[in-house]
Design an enzyme around this catalytic site. Structure first.
Site, PDB file in Angstrom:
ATOM      1  CE  LYS A   1      -1.844  -1.107   4.003  1.00  0.00           C
ATOM      2  NZ  LYS A   1      -2.686  -1.042   5.181  1.00  0.00           N
TER       3      LYS A   1
ATOM      4  CD  GLU B   1       1.912 -19.888  -7.291  1.00  0.00           C
ATOM      5  OE1 GLU B   1       0.717 -19.591  -7.088  1.00  0.00           O
ATOM      6  OE2 GLU B   1       2.744 -19.088  -7.736  1.00  0.00           O
TER       7      GLU B   1
ATOM      8  CB  ILE C   1       5.473 -24.335  -9.776  1.00  0.00           C
ATOM      9  CG1 ILE C   1       6.885 -23.749  -9.812  1.00  0.00           C
ATOM     10  CG2 ILE C   1       5.511 -25.844  -9.936  1.00  0.00           C
ATOM     11  CD1 ILE C   1       7.731 -24.066  -8.610  1.00  0.00           C
TER      12      ILE C   1
ATOM     13  CB  SER D   1      10.241 -20.088 -14.493  1.00  0.00           C
ATOM     14  OG  SER D   1       9.772 -18.954 -13.769  1.00  0.00           O
ATOM     15  N   GLY D   2       9.207 -20.934 -11.461  1.00  0.00           N
ATOM     16  CA  GLY D   2       9.484 -20.784 -10.021  1.00  0.00           C
ATOM     17  C   GLY D   2       9.890 -19.372  -9.633  1.00  0.00           C
TER      18      GLY D   2
ATOM     19  CB  SER E   1       5.978 -15.533  -9.605  1.00  0.00           C
ATOM     20  OG  SER E   1       5.423 -16.808  -9.640  1.00  0.00           O
TER      21      SER E   1
ATOM     22  CG  HIS F   1      27.531 -55.195  -0.403  1.00  0.00           C
ATOM     23  ND1 HIS F   1      26.231 -54.768  -0.462  1.00  0.00           N
ATOM     24  CD2 HIS F   1      28.190 -54.487  -1.343  1.00  0.00           C
ATOM     25  CE1 HIS F   1      26.106 -53.850  -1.391  1.00  0.00           C
ATOM     26  NE2 HIS F   1      27.283 -53.654  -1.945  1.00  0.00           N
TER      27      HIS F   1
ATOM     28  CG  ASP G   1      25.322 -50.800  -0.300  1.00  0.00           C
ATOM     29  OD1 ASP G   1      24.152 -50.389  -0.152  1.00  0.00           O
ATOM     30  OD2 ASP G   1      25.900 -50.864  -1.405  1.00  0.00           O
TER      31      ASP G   1
ATOM     32  CE  LYS H   1      22.196 -50.901  -3.214  1.00  0.00           C
ATOM     33  NZ  LYS H   1      23.510 -51.500  -2.938  1.00  0.00           N
TER      34      LYS H   1
ATOM     35  CG  ASP I   1      10.642 -57.097   4.232  1.00  0.00           C
ATOM     36  OD1 ASP I   1       9.413 -56.929   4.398  1.00  0.00           O
ATOM     37  OD2 ASP I   1      11.155 -58.183   3.942  1.00  0.00           O
TER      38      ASP I   1
ATOM     39  N   GLY J   1      34.160 -48.984  -6.056  1.00  0.00           N
ATOM     40  CA  GLY J   1      34.385 -50.375  -5.674  1.00  0.00           C
ATOM     41  C   GLY J   1      35.548 -50.968  -6.433  1.00  0.00           C
TER      42      GLY J   1
HETATM   43  O1  S5P Z   1      22.718 -47.672  -7.511  1.00  0.00           O
HETATM   44  C1  S5P Z   1      23.642 -48.205  -6.907  1.00  0.00           C
HETATM   45  C2  S5P Z   1      23.676 -48.259  -5.512  1.00  0.00           C
HETATM   46  C3  S5P Z   1      24.774 -48.818  -4.887  1.00  0.00           C
HETATM   47  S1  S5P Z   1      24.923 -48.647  -3.190  1.00  0.00           S
HETATM   48  N1  S5P Z   1      24.687 -48.725  -7.606  1.00  0.00           N
HETATM   49  C4  S5P Z   1      25.759 -49.309  -6.977  1.00  0.00           C
HETATM   50  O2  S5P Z   1      26.676 -49.718  -7.686  1.00  0.00           O
HETATM   51  N2  S5P Z   1      25.790 -49.409  -5.608  1.00  0.00           N
HETATM   52  C5  S5P Z   1      26.878 -50.113  -4.904  1.00  0.00           C
HETATM   53  O3  S5P Z   1      28.093 -49.407  -5.116  1.00  0.00           O
HETATM   54  C6  S5P Z   1      27.122 -51.538  -5.389  1.00  0.00           C
HETATM   55  O4  S5P Z   1      26.376 -52.481  -4.646  1.00  0.00           O
HETATM   56  C7  S5P Z   1      28.603 -51.713  -5.149  1.00  0.00           C
HETATM   57  O5  S5P Z   1      28.844 -52.118  -3.829  1.00  0.00           O
HETATM   58  C8  S5P Z   1      29.185 -50.324  -5.330  1.00  0.00           C
HETATM   59  C9  S5P Z   1      29.747 -50.053  -6.708  1.00  0.00           C
HETATM   60  O6  S5P Z   1      30.826 -50.883  -6.964  1.00  0.00           O
HETATM   61  P1  S5P Z   1      31.658 -50.825  -8.357  1.00  0.00           P
HETATM   62  O7  S5P Z   1      32.564 -52.006  -8.267  1.00  0.00           O
HETATM   63  O8  S5P Z   1      30.646 -50.932  -9.452  1.00  0.00           O
HETATM   64  O9  S5P Z   1      32.394 -49.506  -8.316  1.00  0.00           O
END
Ligand code: S5P
Length: 452
Positions: free
Chosen positions: A95, A117, A120, A122-123, A125, A265, A294, A296, A299, A424
């Site tokens: 004002k 909003e 969206i 371009s983000g 505004s 692992h 690792d 993963k 479950d 790895g």
């Molecule tokens: O998307 C993924 C997730 C993981 S944690 N891709 C992967 O390769 N990994 C892990 O990273 C896989 O299980 C392995 O232990 C490591 C990659 O190993 P490299 O030998 O392929 O370098």
């Protein structure tokens, strides 16, 4: 709970999206036109919309709601009425008489305000609105948006650290309408091609430095990782995927000075034992690196909890970090408690992975909300409060024969703004693992410095 799809179909009948040929403000000819304002003409749909938007915010703390003028004002009002969270109103122009305030309503400095909003693009505004709201001393963390036109706006805001919750993307809308025969195949192709070809607004946001990232961390493990990275000048995590514990201990001793963590692992190791863990922990303490299992997990919460605490590996006894999928939903992640740093798998490195954009964005949203999740494994940028761990890094190979795809450290730092590279076979299969660890450490650090 309101059904999102039914809500969309009813809104479509109200005319919120039209197909044909429309000239946009930019002069581009678009095969669709979106206008969510008619929603305010249906109290029933407006109320349903407010419930859907509030459901996305159920785990976010906020003390105020503010709609971006004008289309989102009725939406924010409906959300306020439904949730009993007070509304504040942002003016479009201040004002030129009286208080000159940009925000109307009762609020105190430091309160958390969620922004609402309608669409969206371009983000830009939204960024302006955020700036104005923050200037008044309010904190903005979460933004809810009804429709993402997929032109880079969501990513822009996420890169700046905001949690962006979108109800629909334009592609979702097209898919739902197609499934209900409101659109035919050739129209869908035309629209999808338009979406693909249309230039996305690209913003070059520089990656944060480790010092800047450290300030965003709340978890002791993420802080520790970054502190180790800074003190040893390395962002390298060695993945020692070998069978024999003796070999792992020997490698840990050789490369420990050049890494932030060793990733294992445990279920690969043929002679896993408490003594192995004891010896590895000793080396980790001397050489200052963390232990990353690792596993993963993937479950239901109850099973994951048992896998985490029990069995042969008793992961919770020794790991500083663990990986977990998010496939079973956020409650499955709570079972890891607050002490360990959880790294979720948002996107995989392998060919043909099912972790598409939709999955990834949901996984990242959940990860951002959980206090025990410190980051994600992914092959693309993350919101800066999460740490990005990128596997599939190799300086000589581009793929293996089992679906793995490799990138160089330079690529993952420049394109994904990664925080930690996971290597790895590049190290443990090398003739001289120590020398290779030094090479990856140096390449990783050089790529980080170059891309800051
Ligand atoms: O998307 C993924 C997730 C993981 S944690 N891709 C992967 O390769 N990994 C892990 O990273 C896989 O299980 C392995 O232990 C490591 C990659 O190993 P490299 O030998 O392929 O370098």
């Amino acid at each position: 709970m309101i059904n999102k799809e039914k809500f969309l179909l009813k809104s479509y009948e109200l005319g919120i999206i039209k197909f044909g040929e429309f000239t946009l403000k930019s002069g581009i000819l678009s095969p669709f036109y979106v206008d969510l304002r008619p929603l305010a003409s249906s109290p029933e749909l407006l109320s349903e919309l407010s419930q859907l938007l509030l459901a996305m915010l159920k785990d976010c703390r906020h003390e105020l709601i503010c709609g971006v003028p004008y289309a989102a004002l009725p939406m924010a009002t409906a959300m306020s009425l439904e949730s009993k969270v007070p509304l504040i109103i942002k003016r479009k122009e201040s004002k030129n008489y009286g208080t000159k305030k940009m925000l109307e309503g009762i609020f105190t400095e430091g309160q958390r305000c969620v922004l609402v909003e309608d669409v969206i693009t371009s983000g830009k505004s939204l960024l302006e609105t955020i700036e104005e709201v923050e200037k008044e001393g309010l904190k903005v963390k979460d933004i809810v948006i009804v429709l993402d036109r997929q032109q880079g706006g969501k990513e822009l805001l996420e890169n700046k650290g905001y949690n962006v919750h979108t109800l629909f993307s334009i592609e979702n809308v097209i898919d739902i309408l197609y499934n209900h025969e409101f659109l035919n195949h050739s129209k869908v192709i035309k629209i999808k091609n338009f979406l693909k070809e249309r230039p996305t607004v690209q913003f070059s946001v520089p990656r944060l430095t480790y010092e800047e990232k450290l300030k965003l961390q709340n978890h002791p493990i993420s802080k520790k990782l970054i502190e180790i990275a800074l003190s040893k000048k390395t962002n390298l995590i060695a993945s020692l995927d070998t069978y024999k514990s003796e070999e792992i201990l020997k490698l840990a001793d050789q490369i420990g000075d050049f890494i932030v963590a060793i990733k294992l692992h445990a279920d690969i190791i043929t002679d896993f034992s408490e003594n192995f863990v004891y010896e590895l922990k000793k080396i980790a303490a001397i050489k200052n690196f963390l232990l990353f299992e690792d596993r993963k997990f993937g479950d239901i919460g109850n099973t994951q909890q048992m896998q985490f605490n029990g069995g042969v590996y008793k992961i919770s006894d020794w790991a500083d970090l663990v990986t977990s999928h998010v496939i079973a939903g956020e409650e499955s992640l709570q079972v890891f408690g607050e002490e360990i740093g959880v790294v979720t798998i948002a996107e995989m490195s392998s060919k043909g992975t099912l972790t598409d954009e939709n999955y990834k964005s949901k996984a990242i949203n959940i990860s951002s909300k959980m206090s025990n999740v410190i980051g994600c494994v992914a092959q693309s940028k993350l919101p800066p409060s999460l740490l990005l761990f990128t596997p599939g890094v190799n300086l000589t190979e581009s793929e293996d024969s089992k679906g793995q795809q490799f990138n160089t450290p330079e690529k993952v730092f420049s394109d994904y703004h990664t925080d930690f590279i996971i290597v790895g076979r590049g190290i443990y299969r090398a003739k001289n693992p120590e020398q290779e660890a030094i090479r990856y450490k140096e390449e990783g650090w050089k790529a980080y410095l170059k891309n800051c």
